[in-house]
Scaffold this motif. Structure first.
Motif, PDB file in Angstrom:
ATOM      1  N   ARG A   3     -24.842 -19.931  38.578  1.00  0.00           N
ATOM      2  CA  ARG A   3     -25.773 -21.047  37.936  1.00  0.00           C
ATOM      3  C   ARG A   3     -25.075 -22.257  37.665  1.00  0.00           C
ATOM      4  O   ARG A   3     -23.576 -22.403  37.510  1.00  0.00           O
ATOM      5  N   PRO A   4     -25.967 -23.439  37.719  1.00  0.00           N
ATOM      6  CA  PRO A   4     -25.304 -24.657  37.887  1.00  0.00           C
ATOM      7  C   PRO A   4     -24.536 -25.043  36.279  1.00  0.00           C
ATOM      8  O   PRO A   4     -23.639 -25.760  36.163  1.00  0.00           O
ATOM      9  N   ASP A   5     -25.250 -24.417  35.230  1.00  0.00           N
ATOM     10  CA  ASP A   5     -24.805 -24.786  34.086  1.00  0.00           C
ATOM     11  C   ASP A   5     -24.204 -23.339  33.423  1.00  0.00           C
ATOM     12  O   ASP A   5     -24.499 -22.298  33.642  1.00  0.00           O
ATOM     13  N   PRO A   6     -23.351 -23.604  32.374  1.00  0.00           N
ATOM     14  CA  PRO A   6     -22.725 -22.379  31.676  1.00  0.00           C
ATOM     15  C   PRO A   6     -23.740 -21.716  31.008  1.00  0.00           C
ATOM     16  O   PRO A   6     -24.854 -22.396  30.610  1.00  0.00           O
ATOM     17  N   PHE A   7     -23.556 -20.306  30.885  1.00  0.00           N
ATOM     18  CA  PHE A   7     -24.642 -19.344  30.241  1.00  0.00           C
ATOM     19  C   PHE A   7     -23.948 -18.468  29.452  1.00  0.00           C
ATOM     20  O   PHE A   7     -22.558 -17.986  29.516  1.00  0.00           O
ATOM     21  N   GLU A   8     -24.813 -17.683  28.690  1.00  0.00           N
ATOM     22  CA  GLU A   8     -24.212 -16.714  27.938  1.00  0.00           C
ATOM     23  C   GLU A   8     -24.935 -15.314  28.360  1.00  0.00           C
ATOM     24  O   GLU A   8     -25.977 -15.732  28.416  1.00  0.00           O
ATOM     25  N   GLY A   9     -24.247 -14.161  27.759  1.00  0.00           N
ATOM     26  CA  GLY A   9     -24.846 -12.832  28.083  1.00  0.00           C
ATOM     27  C   GLY A   9     -24.555 -12.103  26.741  1.00  0.00           C
ATOM     28  O   GLY A   9     -23.545 -12.196  26.142  1.00  0.00           O
ATOM     29  N   ALA A  10     -25.417 -10.912  26.410  1.00  0.00           N
ATOM     30  CA  ALA A  10     -25.488 -10.139  25.608  1.00  0.00           C
ATOM     31  C   ALA A  10     -24.666  -8.780  25.669  1.00  0.00           C
ATOM     32  O   ALA A  10     -24.911  -8.539  26.934  1.00  0.00           O
ATOM     33  N   PHE A  11     -23.622  -8.489  24.951  1.00  0.00           N
ATOM     34  CA  PHE A  11     -23.263  -7.117  25.105  1.00  0.00           C
ATOM     35  C   PHE A  11     -24.238  -6.014  25.370  1.00  0.00           C
ATOM     36  O   PHE A  11     -25.047  -5.817  24.764  1.00  0.00           O
ATOM     37  N   PHE A  12     -23.919  -5.292  26.366  1.00  0.00           N
ATOM     38  CA  PHE A  12     -24.553  -4.149  26.821  1.00  0.00           C
ATOM     39  C   PHE A  12     -23.837  -2.821  26.436  1.00  0.00           C
ATOM     40  O   PHE A  12     -24.461  -2.073  26.006  1.00  0.00           O
ATOM     41  N   THR A  13     -22.776  -2.599  27.058  1.00  0.00           N
ATOM     42  CA  THR A  13     -21.964  -1.340  26.897  1.00  0.00           C
ATOM     43  C   THR A  13     -20.683  -1.431  27.357  1.00  0.00           C
ATOM     44  O   THR A  13     -20.341  -2.279  28.231  1.00  0.00           O
TER      45      THR A  13
END
Length: 93
Positions: free
Chosen positions: A35-45
């Motif tokens: 992705r061109p911009d920073p991003f966030e992700g949610a914990f899965f496992t």
């Protein structure tokens, strides 16, 4: 906080895992190959050797030696892409 960094075409890829006061984990990434911009992700496992997060339709598997991204809807040619981790830091407070 745990920081993972890997290289691939598209520049350095940086992934950071943070935990808030309630123990909720979040992954923050600056990965120009994805992705061109920073991003966030949610914990899965947790797995036996890694922790997994979901972000923008991707599954991101963070291990000490590799970072694997699967099912990226913006890059279907990347069915799965793996980076070797060049640097890994971990801090426990």
């Amino acid at each position: 906080m745990t920081t993972f960094q890997g290289s691939r075409v598209g520049g350095d890829q940086r992934f950071v895992v943070c935990e808030d006061q309630t123990g909720t984990r979040i992954m923050r990434a600056a990965a120009p190959a994805l992705r061109p911009d920073p991003f966030e992700g949610a914990f899965f496992t947790f797995t036996a050797n890694s922790q997994q997060f979901v972000a923008d339709g991707m599954k991101i598997d963070l291990a000490r030696a590799t970072i694997t991204v699967t099912d990226d809807p913006k890059h279907p040619e990347f069915r799965a892409v793996t980076w070797t981790v060049n640097e890994y830091w971990s801090a426990i407070y």
